[in-house]
Structures are given as structure tokens and as C-alpha cells.
Design a protein around this motif. Structure first.
Motif, PDB file in Angstrom:
ATOM      1  N   SER A 581       2.263 -11.884  -8.856  1.00 57.71           N
ATOM      2  CA  SER A 581       1.930 -10.641  -9.547  1.00 57.71           C
ATOM      3  C   SER A 581       0.504 -10.207  -9.247  1.00 57.71           C
ATOM      4  O   SER A 581       0.226  -9.018  -9.081  1.00 57.71           O
ATOM      5  CB  SER A 581       2.116 -10.800 -11.058  1.00 57.71           C
ATOM      6  N   HIS A 582      -0.415 -11.157  -9.192  1.00 54.66           N
ATOM      7  CA  HIS A 582      -1.822 -10.808  -8.995  1.00 54.66           C
ATOM      8  C   HIS A 582      -2.141 -10.417  -7.559  1.00 54.66           C
ATOM      9  O   HIS A 582      -3.041  -9.608  -7.314  1.00 54.66           O
ATOM     10  CB  HIS A 582      -2.715 -11.959  -9.463  1.00 54.66           C
ATOM     11  N   VAL A 583      -1.402 -10.962  -6.590  1.00 56.12           N
ATOM     12  CA  VAL A 583      -1.645 -10.599  -5.191  1.00 56.12           C
ATOM     13  C   VAL A 583      -1.366  -9.121  -4.933  1.00 56.12           C
ATOM     14  O   VAL A 583      -2.223  -8.405  -4.406  1.00 56.12           O
ATOM     15  CB  VAL A 583      -0.831 -11.503  -4.242  1.00 56.12           C
ATOM     16  N   PRO A 584      -0.172  -8.596  -5.283  1.00 55.17           N
ATOM     17  CA  PRO A 584       0.060  -7.175  -5.022  1.00 55.17           C
ATOM     18  C   PRO A 584      -0.823  -6.258  -5.857  1.00 55.17           C
ATOM     19  O   PRO A 584      -1.076  -5.116  -5.456  1.00 55.17           O
ATOM     20  CB  PRO A 584       1.549  -6.989  -5.334  1.00 55.17           C
ATOM     21  N   LEU A 585      -1.288  -6.728  -7.007  1.00 53.89           N
ATOM     22  CA  LEU A 585      -2.274  -5.940  -7.753  1.00 53.89           C
ATOM     23  C   LEU A 585      -3.496  -5.683  -6.885  1.00 53.89           C
ATOM     24  O   LEU A 585      -3.984  -4.541  -6.782  1.00 53.89           O
ATOM     25  CB  LEU A 585      -2.670  -6.688  -9.040  1.00 53.89           C
ATOM     26  N   ILE A 586      -3.986  -6.739  -6.242  1.00 56.13           N
ATOM     27  CA  ILE A 586      -5.152  -6.600  -5.364  1.00 56.13           C
ATOM     28  C   ILE A 586      -4.838  -5.668  -4.203  1.00 56.13           C
ATOM     29  O   ILE A 586      -5.610  -4.759  -3.884  1.00 56.13           O
ATOM     30  CB  ILE A 586      -5.592  -7.987  -4.852  1.00 56.13           C
ATOM     31  N   ASP A 587      -3.688  -5.882  -3.573  1.00 57.45           N
ATOM     32  CA  ASP A 587      -3.328  -5.085  -2.400  1.00 57.45           C
ATOM     33  C   ASP A 587      -3.200  -3.602  -2.743  1.00 57.45           C
ATOM     34  O   ASP A 587      -3.650  -2.731  -1.989  1.00 57.45           O
ATOM     35  CB  ASP A 587      -2.014  -5.600  -1.806  1.00 57.45           C
ATOM     36  N   THR A 588      -2.578  -3.309  -3.883  1.00 57.52           N
ATOM     37  CA  THR A 588      -2.415  -1.913  -4.279  1.00 57.52           C
ATOM     38  C   THR A 588      -3.759  -1.292  -4.622  1.00 57.52           C
ATOM     39  O   THR A 588      -4.026  -0.125  -4.286  1.00 57.52           O
ATOM     40  CB  THR A 588      -1.447  -1.794  -5.465  1.00 57.52           C
ATOM     41  N   ALA A 589      -4.629  -2.039  -5.272  1.00 58.67           N
ATOM     42  CA  ALA A 589      -5.972  -1.531  -5.569  1.00 58.67           C
ATOM     43  C   ALA A 589      -6.712  -1.180  -4.284  1.00 58.67           C
ATOM     44  O   ALA A 589      -7.381  -0.133  -4.201  1.00 58.67           O
ATOM     45  CB  ALA A 589      -6.756  -2.560  -6.374  1.00 58.67           C
ATOM     46  N   LEU A 590      -6.591  -2.029  -3.271  1.00 58.13           N
ATOM     47  CA  LEU A 590      -7.259  -1.758  -2.005  1.00 58.13           C
ATOM     48  C   LEU A 590      -6.685  -0.493  -1.352  1.00 58.13           C
ATOM     49  O   LEU A 590      -7.432   0.343  -0.827  1.00 58.13           O
ATOM     50  CB  LEU A 590      -7.102  -2.950  -1.060  1.00 58.13           C
ATOM     51  N   ARG A 591      -5.356  -0.345  -1.403  1.00 60.17           N
ATOM     52  CA  ARG A 591      -4.737   0.822  -0.774  1.00 60.17           C
ATOM     53  C   ARG A 591      -5.130   2.116  -1.501  1.00 60.17           C
ATOM     54  O   ARG A 591      -5.465   3.124  -0.880  1.00 60.17           O
ATOM     55  CB  ARG A 591      -3.216   0.676  -0.765  1.00 60.17           C
ATOM     56  N   LEU A 592      -5.085   2.095  -2.823  1.00 62.26           N
ATOM     57  CA  LEU A 592      -5.432   3.298  -3.580  1.00 62.26           C
ATOM     58  C   LEU A 592      -6.904   3.647  -3.418  1.00 62.26           C
ATOM     59  O   LEU A 592      -7.274   4.827  -3.353  1.00 62.26           O
ATOM     60  CB  LEU A 592      -5.090   3.101  -5.051  1.00 62.26           C
ATOM     61  N   THR A 593      -7.747   2.637  -3.349  1.00 54.01           N
ATOM     62  CA  THR A 593      -9.170   2.894  -3.130  1.00 54.01           C
ATOM     63  C   THR A 593      -9.390   3.544  -1.772  1.00 54.01           C
ATOM     64  O   THR A 593     -10.150   4.516  -1.645  1.00 54.01           O
ATOM     65  CB  THR A 593      -9.964   1.581  -3.234  1.00 54.01           C
ATOM     66  N   ALA A 594      -8.715   3.026  -0.752  1.00 50.25           N
ATOM     67  CA  ALA A 594      -8.860   3.591   0.590  1.00 50.25           C
ATOM     68  C   ALA A 594      -8.376   5.035   0.650  1.00 50.25           C
ATOM     69  O   ALA A 594      -8.912   5.851   1.411  1.00 50.25           O
ATOM     70  CB  ALA A 594      -8.098   2.733   1.598  1.00 50.25           C
ATOM     71  N   SER A 595      -7.366   5.359  -0.183  1.00 51.51           N
ATOM     72  CA  SER A 595      -6.810   6.712  -0.156  1.00 51.51           C
ATOM     73  C   SER A 595      -7.572   7.670  -1.064  1.00 51.51           C
ATOM     74  O   SER A 595      -7.330   8.876  -1.042  1.00 51.51           O
ATOM     75  CB  SER A 595      -5.339   6.671  -0.596  1.00 51.51           C
ATOM     76  N   GLY A 596      -8.486   7.123  -1.880  1.00 46.27           N
ATOM     77  CA  GLY A 596      -9.200   7.967  -2.837  1.00 46.27           C
ATOM     78  C   GLY A 596      -8.369   8.317  -4.045  1.00 46.27           C
ATOM     79  O   GLY A 596      -8.745   9.177  -4.839  1.00 46.27           O
ATOM     80  N   ALA A 597      -7.227   7.626  -4.235  1.00 51.98           N
ATOM     81  CA  ALA A 597      -6.305   7.963  -5.318  1.00 51.98           C
ATOM     82  C   ALA A 597      -6.620   7.149  -6.562  1.00 51.98           C
ATOM     83  O   ALA A 597      -5.956   6.173  -6.875  1.00 51.98           O
ATOM     84  CB  ALA A 597      -4.864   7.711  -4.875  1.00 51.98           C
ATOM     85  N   TYR A 598      -7.647   7.524  -7.249  1.00 48.11           N
ATOM     86  CA  TYR A 598      -7.962   6.853  -8.509  1.00 48.11           C
ATOM     87  C   TYR A 598      -8.591   7.855  -9.450  1.00 48.11           C
ATOM     88  O   TYR A 598      -9.144   8.881  -9.056  1.00 48.11           O
ATOM     89  CB  TYR A 598      -8.889   5.652  -8.286  1.00 48.11           C
ATOM     90  N   GLY A 599      -8.437   7.552 -10.705  1.00 44.67           N
ATOM     91  CA  GLY A 599      -8.931   8.485 -11.723  1.00 44.67           C
ATOM     92  C   GLY A 599     -10.395   8.257 -12.034  1.00 44.67           C
ATOM     93  O   GLY A 599     -11.018   7.297 -11.602  1.00 44.67           O
ATOM     94  N   GLY A 600     -10.905   9.131 -12.858  1.00 42.32           N
ATOM     95  CA  GLY A 600     -12.286   8.990 -13.318  1.00 42.32           C
ATOM     96  C   GLY A 600     -13.245   9.596 -12.355  1.00 42.32           C
ATOM     97  O   GLY A 600     -13.798   8.973 -11.533  1.00 42.32           O
TER      98      GLY A 600
END
Length: 600
Positions: A581-600
Motif C-alpha cells: 500500500s505504501h509503495v504505490p502511494l509514493i509512486d502516485t505522489a511522484l507522478r502527480l508532482t511531476a504533472s503539477g496535479a496537486y491542490g493548494g
């Protein structure tokens, strides 16, 4: 009675781990290794099977009070719990120092305000709660002995024995600090050294601070990523580099059901994806250690590659049931060992090869035997990729031609071709390019339903499977391929729960299904992260971010995730905390960060 799974905190020393409940009870601890027998097995039974409670004193006929607040100290695995009582506030600090000698669990009680009556209740039961040890004094120290094991209990508080349990009643005022330590040692050896709790606390804090400083991720999800990385590090068995899937056994995927498995071993799949996340965030030493573990475990026999091994590379993990334990919330049987160890799971070849490829691409020093192993794995796949197997989910029903298994066989061949093309290995390049094309063609012809525009769980089936979400992530097809988009949308329609999380595959309720088991299970958290990844890859980034943040909200107050989420009971289920569970959390965070897809 054990708490809810999400009520627990993890502490550990990278050789074993303990779970600490909100009321200050340690309900699970195996010594000296992750896969050793538990001395506290109350998590899977009752208080008669072993526990250690440390918290404010309470009436015998009332429930122990739960902490008003708890947190990890900074970016560490040091747990701090605070209770507010009518008489004042008290803090308990729990940790296991990275090992230099005997394994230790240290608990320090600190008065904050007022004068708070406290109680320690220590009930050690060896062999998963079955054996009552001989508890006696030795040179002023309390020691519990049973067979090959001894556990030493040290504290400055006055202790007494009652009903085969060791108690300490004391009061703390502001500035008071009273330490309690248990240390394990083989019973035939000399006693372990006297603990030094305050020095050990500082050394543990220093260790984690220095380790976290190596992280190269500094994006908007840093808090979640760091906590997941710390959890993955805690699941690493330091002496060998092996990585356990979880530190627990038999926490149910279906409360009161039979889907209860022992996860205290090193799955090649789980370890390989853990390695990938560590490499992507700057942790090369763990990658090097795991690669060495892999080479030792597989040895000179890659044709008999197992899907999992013991944390030191052991091959025999025979499964047994502990019938004296009623199970977590009466979820029986409680199992130790894992009978899936000798299954055929062709996808493992792809995950291992992908991990070795990523290690090579990120500059890990070349290891000639690792390259040789990779070539041997492909030679095996040449003859076996078209066989049915048990697949990624370790079904205990008939073997099938699982699409994900074939895709990962393609990955193994593809990454090995890249290794040869880089000049770092020699092999039959043209022949393996043909093999890669053959596998790709086979999957697209036999694993794809043209009428529904979706890939299926296995050849000829109508069922879907969330592992199909990995098709674009592994590069088998590009994200904009209509078959990929169709598969993503089909899984959203058919495998989503009411709150938008993803099931692994359809289960059958009371009947035996594709996995050979009765009952249902919760939403598999890794699959839900994969969905967020895929949505980002096909341009639906806002939807991906919203799903990811819903998943983050499922973490407990300390940032920890079990294997699954039960959408009916609204609680975490399965072994805890879970690397997968924790591995894909990290991977998805990296992908969303690279895409600029995050709130705030």
C-alpha cells in the motif's frame, strides 16, 4: 480485546516490529525477528495470549483510557502518546533502537502536568501465546525464560507479580522520567547488557533524522511520502536486506472470514516494487542490499525461482494453523508460514527484472552476477511464459492464463533487451525481440475483449482484474491507446466500490470464486493508487488528484495503511502496515508532482 487495525502504531528496529494501540498496549511483538514466534499475540487472541499495557491507572472493571494525542517525533519511528487525566497529563515514548546487541523495546514515561497514577501490566506468553514462561529474578533483574528464549525486563519502578503477570504501580509528576525496557537474548547466553534508555532514545532519533535527510523528494506530498518511506525502511530486515510484506500475520481481509495470511516474508514482487520506490527517492544502499539478498536467495537455481522467501533467503515456509488462537475479531484460522511460496507466478520474473533494470538505470554499481541472473530468468521464460499460473493474487483455485502475468513476462524480456542493447550483457538479441513480439501479440489477441473494449483477467474470461491497470505503467501499451482507456473505464465501472475505491477482482461472497476462497474482501489500496496513476497518465489529472487525496484520508492518524479498506465497515483490513500500500502511494505522489496535479 484488540483495537481496530488503524488504532495501532508501528515501532521497530529493522529486524522486528511491535504494534502499539491507542491505549498504550503492545499487542504484537515477535522476537528476535519479524518471523519469530510472538511473545505478545493479543492482537490475534485475548489478553491471555500476551500483551504489555503502559498508561494511566484505571479501575479494573473499566476500559483502559486511550491517548488524547499521539504522534511520531518528527520524521522518525519514535512514538509519543499523551493522556489527559483528571489528575494531570502524562506522556509515554515508545521506540525500538536500531540494533547493536540485544533487541529492545523501550518505553519512557514522562510527567507533564499534575501527578498521574500509572500502571504497567506485562504479560509475556511465548510461542504465540501458548507457553507461559518461567519468570524470576536474576541479579535484581526480572527475566522470563521458555525453551530457547529469554526476555529481560528492566525498570527503576518497583514491580510485583500476580496471576502470572508482572505489574508496576507508580506516580509521575512534571519532570519525572521512568523507563521500562524489555530485551531478548537466547536463554543459554549471558544476560544482555543493562539498557541505557536515554542514550538509546537520542541514538534512535539521530538515526532516523540522518536517514530521512537522504530523501530526494521535496514535493507537496512530502509528509505522506516520508512517512511511507520510513515505514518501508522499518519493514527491511537490516542484516540481509530482505523486505517483509508486512510485520503481521492473519489480520483478516474479511472480518470474521478465512482470508488470513502470514505476510512476514519477502515476496519478490513486493520487495521489487519497494526497491523501485526507494531508488526513485534517493535510497541506493537499500537497493544494493536487496540485490545482494536476491542473488543469495536465488543462488544458482533461477529455474526454481520462488515467489517468496524467508527474510534471510529461506525456501521452506510451510503453512500451519494455530488453533489455540481465535484470530483477530474471531477471524480464524490464524496461519503461520505461507503455502503460496511454491506457486508459479510468472509476473514475478517481470517485477524482479524491472527492479534490476531500474537499479542499473539509476547508477547502482554493476554486478555481473545480477546481469547473468537476469539472462537466466529470460531463458526460463522462453520455455514457460505461455503456461497458466496462479497469478499476482496467488489464487488457490485452478491455474489460468492471467493477462497480467503475460504482460509482466513481456516486461522481463523487454528490460533484458534494453540491458543487452546498453552493452552491459550479451544475449540472443534478435531471438528475444521476436519473443517480446510473440508475447505482446498473444496478449492482445487472447486477453482483449473487442466487444467491451477491455483487457480481461485471463484468456477467455469475462472478468476484470485491477492488475490490468499496470499495462500502461509498464509500457506494454501507451496511455492513449483506446484499449488502455477502455480497460481503465471498465475497471472504474465494474470494480469500483460505492466510495470510488478499487477491488482487485470480483469475489463470490459465500461461494468459492476464482481465487478458490469463499467470502469477500475490501478495496485493495494498491489498486486504487494504480487507478489514480492511470487517470493521470491519460490526462484526467484532476480526477487522479481527487482519488489520491481520498486515499490519503484513509491513512490512520499516524499515516499508516493496511492492505485493504472495507467500504461497508469503513475501516482498514488486512495485514498492517502493508508495503504494497505504501509503495504505490509514493509512486502516485511522484507522478502527480511531476504533472503539477496537486491542490493548494
Amino acid at each position: 480485546m484488540a483495537g481496530r487495525i488503524e488504532d495501532y502504531a508501528l515501532i521497530g528496529d529493522m529486524q522486528t516490529a511491535a504494534l502499539v494501540c491507542r491505549d498504550g498496549t503492545v499487542d504484537w511483538l515477535c522476537l528476535p525477528r519479524f518471523d519469530s514466534h510472538a511473545i505478545f499475540a493479543g492482537l490475534l487472541g485475548t489478553e491471555e495470549h500476551g500483551f504489555w499495557r503502559l498508561g494511566p491507572a484505571h479501575a479494573a472493571d473499566s476500559q483502559p483510557p486511550t491517548a488524547a494525542r499521539r504522534t511520531y517525533r518528527g520524521d522518525s519511528l519514535i512514538l509519543e502518546s499523551e493522556w489527559d487525566t483528571p489528575r494531570g497529563t502524562v506522556r509515554v515514548t515508545d521506540f525500538m533502537p536500531p540494533r547493536d546487541g540485544a533487541p529492545q523495546l523501550i518505553r519512557i514515561v514522562e510527567g507533564v502536568t499534575g501527578r498521574v497514577p500509572m500502571r504497567s501490566v506485562l504479560r509475556m506468553r511465548f510461542s504465540y501465546g501458548r507457553v507461559v514462561p518461567w519468570v524470576h529474578k536474576h541479579d535484581g533483574r526480572t527475566v522470563a525464560v521458555a525453551g530457547p528464549d529469554s526476555v529481560w525486563f528492566d525498570t527503576s519502578a518497583e514491580t510485583y507479580g500476580k496471576s502470572l503477570t508482572t505489574y508496576a504501580d507508580f506516580t509521575v509528576a512534571p519532570g519525572d522520567r521512568i523507563a521500562f525496557t524489555i530485551s531478548w537474548e537466547p536463554s543459554h547466553k549471558q544476560p544482555p547488557a543493562l539498557p541505557e534508555p536515554e542514550q538509546s532514545l537520542q541514538a534512535t532519533e539521530d538515526f532516523w533524522r540522518e536517514w530521512v535527510e537522504q530523501c530526494t523528494y521535496h514535493g507537496p506530498y512530502r509528509e505522506a511520502v516520508i512517512r511511507s518511506l520510513i515505514t518501508l525502511k522499518a519493514l527491511t530486515y537490516a542484516p540481509t536486506g530482505g523486505i517483509v510484506a508486512a510485520p503481521t500475520t492473519s489480520l483478516p481481509e474479511d472480518i470474521a472470514g478465512v482470508r488470513n495470511w502470514d505476510y512476514r516474508y519477502t515476496w519478490l514482487r513486493d520487495a521489487a516494487i519497494t526497491l523501485s520506490s526507494l531508488l526513485r527517492t534517493g535510497y541506493r544502499e537499500e537497493a544494493r542490499a536487496w540485490r545482494e539478498w536476491l542473488l543469495r536467495a536465488v543462488a544458482g537455481d533461477p529455474e526454481n525461482l520462488q515467489i517468496m522467501y524467508g527474510i534471510a533467503g529461506e525456501r521452506e515456509l510451510g503453512e500451519a494453523e494455530l488453533d489455540w488462537l481465535p484470530g483477530y475479531e474471531n477471524s480464524a484460522p490464524v496461519r503461520v508460514g505461507n503455502g503460496a511460496a511454491h506457486q508459479l507466478q510468472l509476473d514475478v520474473y517481470g517485477e524482479v527484472t524491472e527492479a534490476l533494470h531500474l537499479a542499473h538505470m539509476t547508477g547502482l554499481a554493476r554486478n555481473d552476477y545480477a546481469s547473468l541472473l537476469q539472462l537466466k530468468l529470460i531463458r526460463y521464460l522462453e520455455d514457460h511464459w505461455d503456461e497458466p499460473d496462479e497469478g499476482i493474487w496467488e489464487v488457490r483455485g485452478p491455474r489460468r492464463h492471467f493477462v497480467h502475468s503475460k504482460v509482466m513476462a513481456w516486461v522481463a524480456v523487454d528490460r533484458t533487451i534494453k540491458l543487452i542493447e546498453s552493452g552491459d550483457a550479451d544475449g540472443p538479441l534478435e531471438r528475444w525481440k521476436e519473443l517480446r513480439d510473440d508475447i505482446h501479440r498473444d496478449v492482445c489477441e487472447k486477453g482483449y475483449d473487442k466487444e467491451r473494449n477491455t483487457f480481461t483477467q485471463s484468456y477467455g474470461s469475462q472478468e476484470l482484474d485491477a492488475s490490468l491497470l499496470l499495462i500502461p505503467q509498464m509500457g506494454f501499451l501507451p496511455p492513449d491507446d483506446k484499449r488502455v482507456i477502455g480497460t481503465i473505464e471498465a475497471i472504474q465501472r465494474e470494480l469500483s466500490t460505492s466510495d470510488g475505491f478499487i477491488l482487485r477482482y470480483p469475489t463470490s461472497g459465500g461461494e468459492e470464486g476464482v481465487d478458490g476462497l469463499p467470502g469477500d474482501e475490501g478495496a485493495f489500496l494498491a489498486c486504487s493508487f494504480w487507478m489514480a496513476d492511470d487517470l493521470a497518465m491519460i490526462g484526467r489529472v484532476d480526477e487522479a488528484r481527487k482519488l489520491f487525496e481520498k486515499l490519503l484520508a484513509l491513512r490512520n492518524d499516524l499515516g499508516l495503511l493496511a492492505e485493504e479498506w472495507d467500504p461497508r465497515l469503513k475501516r482498514q483490513v488486512g495485514n498492517f502496515p502493508q508495503a504494497f500500500s505504501h509503495v504505490p502511494l509514493i509512486d502516485t505522489a511522484l507522478r502527480l508532482t511531476a504533472s503539477g496535479a496537486y491542490g493548494g
